[in-house]
Design an enzyme around this catalytic site. Structure first.
Site, PDB file in Angstrom:
ATOM      1  N   HIS A 167       3.844  47.331  46.519  1.00 31.05           N
ATOM      2  CA  HIS A 167       3.294  48.175  45.452  1.00 31.05           C
ATOM      3  C   HIS A 167       2.018  48.828  45.952  1.00 31.05           C
ATOM      4  O   HIS A 167       1.172  48.184  46.568  1.00 31.05           O
ATOM      5  CB  HIS A 167       2.968  47.340  44.212  1.00 31.05           C
ATOM      6  N   ASP A 210       4.411  45.453  28.840  1.00 32.58           N
ATOM      7  CA  ASP A 210       3.568  46.279  29.692  1.00 32.58           C
ATOM      8  C   ASP A 210       3.650  47.740  29.311  1.00 32.58           C
ATOM      9  O   ASP A 210       2.660  48.459  29.366  1.00 32.58           O
ATOM     10  CB  ASP A 210       3.942  46.114  31.167  1.00 32.58           C
ATOM     11  N   ARG A 265      -3.640  51.414  26.758  1.00 33.59           N
ATOM     12  CA  ARG A 265      -4.798  51.477  27.659  1.00 33.59           C
ATOM     13  C   ARG A 265      -5.088  52.916  28.054  1.00 33.59           C
ATOM     14  O   ARG A 265      -6.247  53.331  28.128  1.00 33.59           O
ATOM     15  CB  ARG A 265      -4.534  50.646  28.917  1.00 33.59           C
ATOM     16  N   SER A 289      -0.584  44.259  34.507  1.00 34.50           N
ATOM     17  CA  SER A 289       0.417  45.325  34.433  1.00 34.50           C
ATOM     18  C   SER A 289       1.286  45.336  35.690  1.00 34.50           C
ATOM     19  O   SER A 289       2.520  45.327  35.615  1.00 34.50           O
ATOM     20  CB  SER A 289      -0.304  46.668  34.264  1.00 34.50           C
ATOM     21  N   LYS A 341       5.346  43.507  36.000  1.00 36.68           N
ATOM     22  CA  LYS A 341       6.515  44.319  36.347  1.00 36.68           C
ATOM     23  C   LYS A 341       7.154  43.841  37.649  1.00 36.68           C
ATOM     24  O   LYS A 341       8.368  43.726  37.755  1.00 36.68           O
ATOM     25  CB  LYS A 341       6.102  45.791  36.513  1.00 36.68           C
TER      26      LYS A 341
END
Lengths: 436, 436
Positions: free
Chosen positions: B82, B161, B168, B183, B187
């Protein structure tokens, strides 16, 4: 302009312009700034605070979110009083008729009880027939005819405050000083008053228990009110001990009427007269404080204050006989239980929060915002701080109806926790702590 | 348990228990904790932070708000990567086939471009026919058959999320490190992976531009991931300058394919190979970093990485010829304009934020969350930091279609602001700043 950018600005400690505040308040009204953005904003304001200029702009925007009354056609000065809430605090019912009798018109918009504190509206509604939901025409008419009017907030007055207050209540942001200032002043200034007296309470039974917090709130409200062109005077008063000897709606109405007959407890009379005197001074109908106090005392002695109260009760649909024989007109609880002293000595402590909480448990207050109150329930204190008691003397009466019998043990226990008795004598605490 | 009490607790700096966090996340899902309470809570969390234990509990509750995939029936290690987002950052398209070719299965769930940054899904969708919206069965099948799968977040994965992210975004609380951690990890861990590599970017074009913030985020994610039993490795990488020479969706796919042919720019290859090597190490298919890097390089040299990419493109409905002749398969902009150097010297600065923003203005990115991207639009850089240019040399090509012609002056101006040229030579900046 985007709400998210304004939230970020406040989050980072920035200062809003007047335009930015008007954008946010307008968006609260028409839904273009959704509640989930406003609630994040209230937390950012709780954290970062607001400058005096920002707070004044917020008051102004909220006050113009609805109808702003114009009472210019009613002769004489229009002055209201607001209290931050306490236990046994029935001064509104005493000082409003006093001020009216002395030539000040009091167009008073009050609230309901919250938590352990009482509310003027709940007290008034214990008088059979009394209507607090007047329309604006009736409000003006009663104010003109009686010199005072006692109503609840209408949908037309500062609607932004109603939405924001509910949001603050749900998001733990009630205690923010700029937000409290905006809430109180926007409602009060929308009434069309010329000046405002504030009773900012501090101590065990106050929402702002610490004196420095209460002082900061008082300073904020007087500064912002004056910045908006309205004379505002604040008294910081002691709420460690309940005011007077009665806590609970009908019981407090009864005690207020006793005060108007000149037979009230000293502490309650002192605070009521001091606040009323400030109203006379702001209204310009007295030369100085001594003069104002003497006017106020005379209105009790000559019966003119009681007469004003009788007029307003009748004008608002209530039973005027309450002024002469409250015990026959007001609802009374079916059951009265005593709490007795378990030792001899002087009462050193009679904690207002616990007494208010015990009264609420007996049915006098609400445990939820939607709850109903029992007008007859409450507590009558036989002793106050400084008094001597012997073991077995009655400290207080607990008044309740059978449907609240289940709450009696908890209420009794809560009351007992409020009391401290010790051997050495103790002075009564001062009531008026500061003038701001 | 009441949400308002929990908001107050966090407001006052308290620490939530696991039960309290599960109550809040469950309430977000079923609406019993309304969005206006959650948004005040996010601001309180932004302000007060969260402990590692709270953050781990939040990740766990959010990850279990939906389906948690079990990929145990797919042989071999499952490792994802990520990135916190950058400009020209197409490493996913390069490292996923490399890792797959080396024996690591990469079940990658990616996002779309946000602001000035690109998104893997937008890039993939520039390949004609490519489908990113596979159902869970197809996701498993492609992962098994190709060793990698490249999809978007589905409604089943961490639904809490999705709600919280939107909140947010609207309340200026995106930058909270515990909330970012929750978050991303919720995921990623719901994908059923065994381990995760993080590319945490810092510098001009990163969301966390300050190195200390990026380091804190990397530390949070590695700590919490490991606390939840998942090996997590983070690289802190430089995003002062765009990665590679292409910015824009089809242009970046084309550059990624060049990399898989062994013809990519050095900076992009270095970051892609370093991240891929970490994936091999976490997946246990290499002995050490040198061994891992050599495996990765071999997969480029022998064409096996390119072959994996071809397989996944075809399996997900795309045109496999893109691997051999991207220029004939990918959409191309109708217009190309040059930006030329206005002085001679060395490129000292090529600011990623401004380049990304210029590319967005040409149509490659979204100005609103609902906006569409033009797959052909973007920027091709002819010079990078450290390169020498003469006055009049082409610095970059701006690719756009006629419907974005109106944005050309602003994009050109924005690009020029990105560039600083000076007389003295300058070294290329380091790319891999830290390993956490």
């Amino acid at each position: 302009m985007r709400a998210v950018d304004l939230i970020r600005k406040k989050r980072d400690g920035g200062e809003f312009s007047g335009d930015e505040i008007r954008f946010l308040v307008a968006g609260l009204g028409d839904g273009t700034v959704p509640t989930y953005q406003w609630s994040a904003l209230t937390m950012a304001i709780y954290w970062r605070g607001m400058t005096a200029a920002e707070t004044a702009a917020l008051v102004d925007a909220m006050l113009h979110s609805g109808t702003v009354l114009d009472l210019a056609d009613i002769p004489g000065p229009k002055v209201d009083k607001h209290s931050t809430g306490g236990v046994g605090d029935k001064t509104s019912l005493i000082l409003a008729p006093i001020a009216a009798a002395c030539g000040v018109t009091v167009p008073m918009v009050s609230g309901r009880g919250l938590g352990h504190t009482g509310g003027t509206l709940d007290k008034l509604e214990s008088i059979p027939g009394f209507r607090i939901d007047l329309d604006l025409d009736a409000y003006r008419r009663v104010a003109r005819e009686c010199g005072l009017v006692l109503v609840g907030q209408t949908a037309e007055i500062a609607p932004a405050d109603r939405v924001l207050y509910a949001l603050r209540d749900a998001t733990a942001t009630v205690e923010s000083i700029p937000l409290i200032t905006a809430s109180i002043l926007s409602k009060k200034l929308a009434e069309g008053i010329d000046a405002l007296v504030l009773d900012v309470k501090t101590g065990d039974g106050a929402f702002m228990s610490r004196t420095e917090d209460a002082r900061a709130l008082a300073a904020s409200m007087t500064t912002i009110g004056r910045a908006l062109g309205k004379p505002v005077q604040a008294l910081l008063t002691n709420m460690d001990v309940p005011l007077g000897c009665s806590v609970g709606n009908a019981l407090e109405v009864s005690e207020s009427i006793a005060c108007l007959h000149g037979k009230g407890p000293d502490d309650l009379m002192e605070v009521s007269l001091e606040l009323a005197a400030e109203m006379l001074l702001l209204g310009g109908v007295a030369k100085n404080r001594e003069d104002a106090l003497s006017h106020c005392r005379r209105s009790i002695a000559d019966g003119s204050a009681l007469e004003r109260f009788r007029r307003v009760v009748i004008a608002q649909g209530g039973d005027g006989r309450v002024c002469d024989e409250p015990e026959n007109v007001l609802p009374r609880a079916e059951r009265i239980e005593w709490v007795k002293a378990e030792q001899s000595g002087y009462v050193h402590r009679l904690a207002a929060w616990s007494v208010g909480h015990a009264s609420m448990l007996l049915g006098a207050g609400r445990t939820t915002a939607e709850g109903r109150v029992d007008p007859a329930a409450g507590i009558v204190l036989h002793r106050k701080v400084g008094d001597f008691v012997k073991t077995g003397d009655v400290l207080a009466e607990l008044h309740f109806n059978p449907s609240f019998e289940h709450a009696l043990p908890a209420a009794r226990e809560m009351f007992k926790q409020a009391v401290t008795i010790a051997d050495e004598p103790v002075a009564r605490p001062p009531l008026i702590l500061e003038r701001l």
